[in-house]
Every structure is written in C-alpha cells, then in structure tokens.
Design a protein around this motif. Structure first.
Motif, short mmCIF file in Angstrom:
data_model
loop_
_atom_site.label_atom_id
_atom_site.label_comp_id
_atom_site.label_asym_id
_atom_site.label_seq_id
_atom_site.Cartn_x
_atom_site.Cartn_y
_atom_site.Cartn_z
N GLY A 87 40.80 49.44 40.01
CA GLY A 87 40.60 48.18 39.28
C GLY A 87 40.13 47.09 40.22
O GLY A 87 39.69 47.34 41.35
N GLU A 88 40.31 45.86 39.73
CA GLU A 88 39.74 44.70 40.44
C GLU A 88 40.78 44.08 41.39
O GLU A 88 40.55 43.99 42.60
CB GLU A 88 39.32 43.74 39.34
N GLY A 89 41.88 43.67 40.81
CA GLY A 89 42.93 43.03 41.61
C GLY A 89 44.11 42.76 40.73
O GLY A 89 43.99 42.76 39.50
N GLY A 91 47.10 41.18 38.51
CA GLY A 91 47.32 40.01 37.67
C GLY A 91 48.75 39.52 37.87
O GLY A 91 49.43 39.94 38.82
N GLU A 94 51.51 42.26 37.78
CA GLU A 94 51.37 43.15 38.94
C GLU A 94 51.87 42.45 40.20
O GLU A 94 52.52 43.05 41.05
CB GLU A 94 49.90 43.57 39.11
N PHE A 101 48.40 47.61 37.55
CA PHE A 101 48.23 47.88 36.12
C PHE A 101 49.55 48.09 35.37
O PHE A 101 49.78 49.16 34.79
CB PHE A 101 47.29 49.09 35.91
N1 URA Z 1 43.70 44.30 36.47
C1 URA Z 1 43.28 44.95 37.58
O1 URA Z 1 42.08 45.02 37.85
N2 URA Z 1 44.20 45.51 38.34
C2 URA Z 1 45.50 45.49 38.07
O2 URA Z 1 46.30 46.05 38.83
C3 URA Z 1 45.91 44.82 36.89
C4 URA Z 1 44.99 44.23 36.12
#
Ligand code: URA
Length: 241
Positions: A87-89, A91, A94, A101
């Motif tokens: 994923g991106e990073g 939130g 998390e 996620f």
């Molecule tokens: N969105 C993401 O890209 N990564 C996460 O860990 C949670 C939400």
C-alpha cells in the motif's frame, strides 16, 4: 529471540564481508501449497532478516513524517509469502496499532484476501512509507525516496512470486512510471523480475464501490499467475464489505 537475531546478524555480516549482496536463499520447488509457502526452512531466516531490518528502522528520522508519527508501521505477514500486497502508507488506525491495513480500507483488503482463498497470515502486507502522512495526505517525493530502501529490502528478503500494488502511489513507485492507476491496473509489470499487478487502493473502492469488480478481476489474474485455484464467485462480485 534477540539471540536468534544476533546469530542472523552475524551470518549476514559474514556474507557482507564476502562481498555477497543478495542473501543466498535456496528457493526450492514449491511445497504443498505453492502460494502460502515457498521454501519451508527459509521462513525462519527471512523472519530474522525482517526483524533485523525492523530494528534498523527503530527511531528512524529519515524524513519529516517521523515527527508526527505514533508508530512505525513496518509491515506484517508471512516472511516467506508468495504474494505481497504493498500500500501507500499508514492511516490513523494503522499509526495507533502499528499494523498495516487495519482501518476501514484494511477491512476491505482483508476481505479481498479471504475471497482469494487466503488469510492475512499467508501473505505479506507492507507500505511504501512507514509513517503516517498528516491528515492522510499523499506522501511527498522526498518522503517516498527516504523510505523506499526499506520496502525494497523487504521485497528482497521475502522474495514473493507476485506483488499486488494497491493504488497509484505504490504502483507508480514500484514500476517507476507516471502512468495513471486507471491505465496501469489489470496488467502485469515487473519489479526486479517479480510480476507486479497494480490495482485500485481499497480506500478508493470505499468511495467507488462500482469498481470492486475490477479489483476482483486483477486478483483473479494474480491467483492464476500463482497457479492457485480460482474461487467460484458470482459474476461481477468483488470483495464485499
Ligand atoms: N492505506 C495504506 O496505503 N496503507 C495502510 O496500511 C492503510 C491504509
């Protein structure tokens, strides 16, 4: 556990001293379930290498995201996974739980994984940046550049057979392109010889539920690539939530 990590560090240091840049894992023939485990005995070594990398990240101040974080969200799952989601990073949730996620988008990802016939523990879930961008904004180029070596090393250690990148940021970063995610998704690209399937981010799907079937179509291609049985699903159905 720290004794094991020390042993692994010593062995890795030995390889490094010999000038070996890649860990010489034996990638043996796929075991009984080729999607879940690739080499059995390598899992412990990989877990150790990931543990050492995580320790290396401790207290990281490589970019300005470090000043606002509660946790470093390193990633989790099977260290010997055949399938990796990136994923991106992190939130808000998390950042609080120090796990990737786990919020609303994460629940959708978990449901996709289940529909693929897998559990979260079977796969590995990571992110391009490990600290939460404030207000869930997109990570900036310098932040991505500062954190990129870590996901690259995670990929190198885990050595998955297929990577599914979730959303624009992770897809464009790993594939090194500016092509929009709407055009990238649905086809395989390669990162260091590993097939990469870009798909929409689960957070996008929460806002655009009509596109869930596209992510499901991408997931089916991933299962096919892994040689896994394709789960019977009603036509047009994507991950539910
Ligand atoms: N969105 C993401 O890209 N990564 C996460 O860990 C949670 C939400």
């Amino acid at each position: 556990m720290s004794g094991v990590l020390d042993d692994i560090k010593t062995v890795l240091g030995f390889y490094e001293a010999l000038g070996i840049e890649r860990i010489p894992f034996e990638i043996s023939a796929p075991a009984l379930n080729p999607t879940v485990k690739k080499g059995g005995h390598t899992a412990k070594v990989k877990a150790g290498a990931l543990g050492a990398l995580k320790e290396e990240m401790d207290e990281c101040t490589g970019c300005k995201l470090s000043s606002g974080r509660k946790s470093i969200v390193f990633g989790e799952g099977n260290p010997d996974a055949s399938l990796m989601f990136i994923g991106e990073g992190p939130g808000k949730e998390e950042d609080i739980e120090a796990r990737p996620f786990v919020g609303e988008a994460g629940q959708l990802l978990t449901s996709l994984i289940a529909k693929m016939g897998l559990k979260r523990e079977d796969v590995y879930i990571g992110n391009i940046v490990k600290c939460r961008p404030p207000g869930n904004r997109d990570p900036e180029e310098e932040e991505i550049a500062a954190c990129l070596p870590f996901i690259k090393r995670q990929i190198e250690i885990i050595s998955p057979r297929v990577i599914m990148t979730l959303g624009r940021i992770s897809s464009q970063t790993l594939i090194s392109t500016r092509i929009p995610i709407s055009r990238l998704r649905g086809s395989f690209y390669a990162y260091e010889g590993i097939p990469v399937m870009p798909t929409f981010h689960p957070a996008y799907l929460l806002r655009n539920r009509k596109d869930k079937h596209l992510v499901w179509a991408d997931a089916l291609k991933v299962l096919e690539k892994l040689g896994m049985p394709l789960p019977p699903l009603k036509p047009g159905r994507g991950p539910s939530k």
